[in-house]
Design an enzyme around this catalytic site. Sequence first.
Site, mmCIF file in Angstrom:
data_model
loop_
_atom_site.group_PDB
_atom_site.id
_atom_site.type_symbol
_atom_site.label_atom_id
_atom_site.label_comp_id
_atom_site.label_asym_id
_atom_site.label_seq_id
_atom_site.Cartn_x
_atom_site.Cartn_y
_atom_site.Cartn_z
ATOM 1 N N THR A 1 0.831 -1.202 0.000
ATOM 2 C CA THR A 1 0.000 0.000 0.000
ATOM 3 C C THR A 1 0.868 1.256 0.000
ATOM 4 O OG1 THR A 1 -1.705 -1.206 1.192
ATOM 5 C CG2 THR A 1 -1.901 1.186 1.159
ATOM 6 N N CYS A 2 1.935 1.237 0.770
ATOM 7 C CA CYS A 2 2.831 2.399 0.810
ATOM 8 C C CYS A 2 3.461 2.617 -0.562
ATOM 9 C CB CYS A 2 3.925 2.191 1.855
ATOM 10 S SG CYS A 2 3.306 1.981 3.535
#
Length: 166
Positions: free
Chosen positions: A59-60
């Site tokens: 996600t990052c």
Amino acid sequence: MSQVTLGGNPVPVNGSLPAVGSQAKPFSLVGKDLADVTLANFAGKNKVLNIFPSVDTPTCAMSVRKFNESASKLNNTVVLCISADLPFAQARFCGAEGLDNVQTLSLMRGREFLNDYGVEIAGGPLVGVAARAVVVLDANDKVLHTELVSEIANEPDYAAALAVLA
């Protein structure tokens, strides 16, 4: 203190996001060349602070890719990707991904940023790193938008963050 979740499990977060309309607190973090980089380095530019735990999570990484794509279309705006990763890891990630429209900043120094910006995870397996958040500042460091993402595994609301700069 705020609360988010990680995989549905509650995670406490120290501090509070800066209020919309307030003046952003100055900060000093670490750039890719290990030099201190301050908020003042970006004076006169709009700033998107993309804050997250580590570029080593899917996600990052996605948030960095999406903000990198968006940054090329923004006038007078810099996207600062802020994480606990060492500058070497941030540079390796951006180099491997071909991401050159964002600037990475490490929390290896300047950890007071975590509490000043209300993103310090205070419990659970990610204690001590940043929760996922977006803070948008205008050219005079006035806070235009904030989001503390309620589930760390979820992406931020890119459209809402960028809409305030339109």
